[in-house]
Design an enzyme around this catalytic site. Structure first.
Site, PDB file in Angstrom:
ATOM      1  N   ASP A 115       0.867  -1.181   0.000  1.00 44.42           N
ATOM      2  CA  ASP A 115       0.000   0.000   0.000  1.00 44.42           C
ATOM      3  C   ASP A 115       0.896   1.221   0.000  1.00 44.42           C
ATOM      4  OD1 ASP A 115      -2.332  -1.510   0.079  1.00 44.42           O
ATOM      5  OD2 ASP A 115      -2.485  -1.441   2.257  1.00 44.42           O
ATOM      6  N   ASP A 154      -7.353  -1.021  -4.076  1.00 43.05           N
ATOM      7  CA  ASP A 154      -8.310  -0.618  -3.045  1.00 43.05           C
ATOM      8  C   ASP A 154      -9.260   0.458  -3.566  1.00 43.05           C
ATOM      9  OD1 ASP A 154      -7.112  -2.356  -1.208  1.00 43.05           O
ATOM     10  OD2 ASP A 154      -5.758  -0.796  -0.463  1.00 43.05           O
TER      11      ASP A 154
END
Length: 164
Positions: A122, A140
């Site tokens: 991430d 995401d």
């Protein structure tokens, strides 16, 4: 009927592939920065930063586990959820199939990372006046977008059904 199915399958595969590749390319770019500089800490503006966080949980770092057994159990659960999404795509007769495709494309991007890296990279950090949202990635974004669209579509369908 066969030509229609083939056309639909090609479009569906193209959507999933586009999202998967957009996610992979963005993650490979961030990982190349890590390899070149030794860390990732780029300020885009006062609200958006690029930093690298390895996520062993599910979306936005939730349910992170250090135990390999729990990590593997979550990965198997994610695979089953992806299979359920494929089923829902096949059964969908309206635009909701496209929302499920968006979710699936993002989910497959993160699933690939879970299997290949044993964690998901991430890197998008959004902050405002010192308050930070969860660090997330392109997959995401697509997963969240698909879920939001599904919810809005259901709310609109509910409203239309109750107006009759």
């Amino acid at each position: 009927m066969n030509k229609l199915f083939l056309k639909k399958a090609t479009i569906y595969f193209g959507i999933i592939l586009f999202i998967f590749l957009a996610d992979r390319i963005s993650k490979l770019y961030i990982l190349s920065i890590l390899e070149d500089l030794g860390n990732v800490n780029i300020n885009i503006n006062s609200y958006i930063n690029l930093i690298l966080v390895w996520n062993s949980g599910i979306g936005f770092g939730l349910l992170s586990f250090d135990q390999l057994e729990m990590y593997n159990l979550m990965t198997i659960l994610i695979i089953f959820i992806n299979l359920l999404i494929v089923y829902l795509i096949i059964k969908s007769k309206d635009k909701s199939a496209y929302f499920f495709l968006i979710i699936l494309g993002g989910s497959l991007g993160n699933l690939f990372d879970r299997i290949y890296y044993s964690a998901v990279p991430d890197f998008i950090d959004i902050s405002y006046k010192g308050y930070h949202w969860f660090v997330f990635n392109v997959a995401d974004i697509f997963i969240s977008l698909g879920i939001i669209c599904l919810i809005l579509a259901e709310l609109l369908n509910y409203k239309k059904k109750n107006e009759i």
